[in-house]
Write a protein that holds these residues in place. Structure first.
Motif, mmCIF file in Angstrom:
data_model
loop_
_atom_site.group_PDB
_atom_site.id
_atom_site.type_symbol
_atom_site.label_atom_id
_atom_site.label_comp_id
_atom_site.label_asym_id
_atom_site.label_seq_id
_atom_site.Cartn_x
_atom_site.Cartn_y
_atom_site.Cartn_z
ATOM 1 N N ARG A 1 82.913 110.740 -17.996
ATOM 2 C CA ARG A 1 83.871 110.914 -19.088
ATOM 3 C C ARG A 1 83.649 109.606 -19.954
ATOM 4 N N SER A 2 83.546 108.329 -19.597
ATOM 5 C CA SER A 2 83.422 107.137 -20.386
ATOM 6 C C SER A 2 82.328 107.231 -21.288
ATOM 7 N N ILE A 3 81.272 107.766 -20.885
ATOM 8 C CA ILE A 3 79.971 108.109 -21.795
ATOM 9 C C ILE A 3 80.316 108.886 -22.915
ATOM 10 N N LEU A 4 81.020 110.134 -22.449
ATOM 11 C CA LEU A 4 81.421 110.993 -23.652
ATOM 12 C C LEU A 4 82.566 110.515 -24.733
ATOM 13 N N SER A 5 83.641 109.772 -24.157
ATOM 14 C CA SER A 5 84.299 108.975 -24.835
ATOM 15 C C SER A 5 83.816 108.158 -25.679
ATOM 16 N N ALA A 6 82.706 107.581 -25.468
ATOM 17 C CA ALA A 6 82.011 106.522 -26.285
ATOM 18 C C ALA A 6 81.514 107.047 -27.651
ATOM 19 N N GLY A 7 81.324 108.725 -27.548
ATOM 20 C CA GLY A 7 80.835 109.250 -28.901
ATOM 21 C C GLY A 7 79.255 109.623 -28.849
ATOM 22 N N VAL A 8 78.937 109.890 -27.792
ATOM 23 C CA VAL A 8 77.193 110.173 -27.784
ATOM 24 C C VAL A 8 76.913 111.556 -28.251
ATOM 25 N N GLU A 9 75.709 111.429 -28.860
ATOM 26 C CA GLU A 9 75.302 112.594 -29.211
ATOM 27 C C GLU A 9 75.286 113.884 -28.295
ATOM 28 N N GLN A 10 74.288 113.379 -27.424
ATOM 29 C CA GLN A 10 73.843 114.246 -26.300
ATOM 30 C C GLN A 10 73.897 113.533 -24.975
ATOM 31 N N LEU A 11 74.249 114.097 -23.932
ATOM 32 C CA LEU A 11 74.394 113.833 -22.541
ATOM 33 C C LEU A 11 73.741 114.378 -21.399
ATOM 34 N N LEU A 12 72.595 113.906 -20.819
ATOM 35 C CA LEU A 12 71.857 114.471 -19.976
ATOM 36 C C LEU A 12 72.365 114.373 -18.562
ATOM 37 N N LEU A 13 72.841 115.071 -17.611
ATOM 38 C CA LEU A 13 73.294 114.634 -16.305
ATOM 39 C C LEU A 13 72.273 115.384 -15.326
ATOM 40 N N ILE A 14 71.752 114.402 -14.187
ATOM 41 C CA ILE A 14 70.862 114.543 -13.340
ATOM 42 C C ILE A 14 71.476 114.427 -11.962
ATOM 43 N N GLU A 15 71.832 115.604 -11.180
ATOM 44 C CA GLU A 15 72.342 115.378 -10.070
ATOM 45 C C GLU A 15 71.798 116.137 -8.943
ATOM 46 N N LYS A 16 71.801 115.690 -8.053
ATOM 47 C CA LYS A 16 70.702 116.112 -6.782
ATOM 48 C C LYS A 16 71.843 117.262 -5.934
ATOM 49 N N ASP A 17 73.054 116.635 -5.931
ATOM 50 C CA ASP A 17 74.277 117.208 -4.881
ATOM 51 C C ASP A 17 74.852 118.475 -5.477
ATOM 52 N N ALA A 18 74.438 119.649 -4.999
ATOM 53 C CA ALA A 18 74.851 120.819 -5.694
ATOM 54 C C ALA A 18 76.578 121.000 -5.730
ATOM 55 N N ARG A 19 77.189 120.305 -4.830
ATOM 56 C CA ARG A 19 78.719 120.414 -4.815
ATOM 57 C C ARG A 19 79.523 119.913 -5.967
ATOM 58 N N PHE A 20 78.687 118.971 -6.725
ATOM 59 C CA PHE A 20 79.226 118.191 -7.903
ATOM 60 C C PHE A 20 79.264 118.967 -9.253
ATOM 61 N N ILE A 21 78.258 120.087 -9.258
ATOM 62 C CA ILE A 21 78.026 120.776 -10.453
ATOM 63 C C ILE A 21 79.115 121.485 -11.111
ATOM 64 N N PRO A 22 79.993 122.397 -10.248
ATOM 65 C CA PRO A 22 81.251 122.956 -10.743
ATOM 66 C C PRO A 22 82.156 121.849 -11.413
#
Length: 354
Positions: free
Chosen positions: A74-95
């Motif tokens: 959320r903090s990264i998005l609020s900083a006004g980035v162009e694109q954000l790539l999220l790499i998450e190993k734990d499937a529980r966090f995806i939703p």
């Protein structure tokens, strides 16, 4: 999604109202797994502070490693980035991350995968590439890393820096990462500091490393037993030791093999038993290093001299570089146990230390 602008100011990106991180954790019944050394950071003031250490992120391309429930996201998005790539190993966090993605249309790409094996060479658009001598590209890696992953991951990325591959094919990509406080101290330790270690040399010879600030353990859920350091890395234009990564790592590991003893004791482990003392003396004389210094007392220039002198010796005798002290000890142990009919003999002091 709304773009709000104050008079005379450029429109800033604002996330629409969303459930709090605590509510996301309850909503998706998320629980930090101890075996994955997961700890959630729920305080958005602290996640904003971490993101601020990365520098100016407006219109930047960012890869966040292990976003978990999405506080730093959320903090990264609020900083006004162009694109954000999220790499998450734990499937529980995806939703929960998909909910954030829907709140910032077209900005977020989620990868369910392991950062240790993910190919970052193609993670960002080609037009962002800068030459190594230029300013760093508008690309940042940010992550609140699980403790179990942080050290192997930074060693892998330091090797990538050395070879200018992975996320560093785009240039001198900057990283802002969390570590156990003690690891953060090792990464930034100066000569003479008791925290000076293999990690200090490997990081500082390739990057400018800055220990930004420490987050107390109680800020995390569940509370870890240690505090957490936020560390910022910027790859150097010229490494301080201009030798292959594997050679530097071998010399540095050997020196710190017996960290409480004189440095010549560790340097001996670079050479086979036959001729060990003579070669150790030759290396230390060529490198102009006092053999009675402790490993943590050696400066970066002394490590550079040791690596350069060892490289010269390896060029003259290529079998040196493939020599393994541990393997030699293992072979000796096997031979001894074959000779002993009364059972396993006691280990030598050096075998115990290793």
């Amino acid at each position: 999604l709304c773009l709000m602008a104050a008079p005379g100011k450029v429109a800033a990106f604002r996330l629409p109202p969303l459930p709090t991180i605590g509510e996301i954790i309850k909503l998706f019944r998320l629980k930090a797994l101890k075996q994955l050394s997961q700890n959630f950071l729920l305080d958005l003031r602290l996640t904003d502070k971490i993101v601020k250490q990365a520098g100016e992120l407006k219109n930047a391309h960012v890869c966040e490693v292990g976003p978990g429930p999405g506080g730093i996201t959320r903090s990264i998005l609020s900083a006004g980035v162009e694109q954000l790539l999220l790499i998450e190993k734990d499937a529980r966090f995806i939703p929960g991350l998909q909910m954030l993605s829907e709140a910032a249309p077209g900005k977020v790409h989620i990868v369910h995968g392991d950062i240790l094996t993910y190919k970052m060479e193609k993670a960002f658009p080609k037009h962002l590439k800068k030459s190594w001598e230029d300013e760093p590209p508008n690309i940042h890696i940010i992550g609140n890393l699980p403790f179990s992953v942080s050290t192997p991951l930074i060693i892998k990325w330091l090797e990538n820096v050395s070879k200018r591959e992975g996320p560093f094919i785009y240039g001198r990509t900057q990283m802002t990462l969390t570590f156990q406080k003690e690891v953060g101290e090792r990464l930034t330790a100066n000569p003479g500091s008791k925290q000076r270690s293999r990690l200090s040399i490997m990081a500082q010879h390739l990057c400018t490393v800055e220990n930004c600030f420490v987050i107390p353990g109680q800020a995390f859920v569940p509370k870890p037993e240690v505090d957490v350091a936020v560390v910022h890395f910027t790859p150097l234009v010229q490494p301080k030791i201009q030798q292959p990564f594997e050679l530097v790592e071998k010399v540095v590991q050997s020196v710190f093999q017996f960290r409480r003893k004189y440095c010549f004791r560790g340097i001996e482990t670079l050479f086979p038993e036959n001729g060990r003392l003579k070669r150790t003396e030759q290396l230390m004389m060529t490198a102009n290093v006092d053999p009675t210094l402790r490993p943590f007392q050696l400066s970066m220039s002394q490590f550079r001299n040791l690596c350069n002198a060892y490289r010269k010796m390896c060029d003259e005798d290529p079998s040196l570089f493939v020599f393994s002290y541990r393997e030699e000890l293992r072979q000796k142990k096997m031979r001894r146990s074959l000779l002993e009919s009364t059972g396993q003999p006691e280990q030598t002091e050096e075998e115990n230390q290793l």
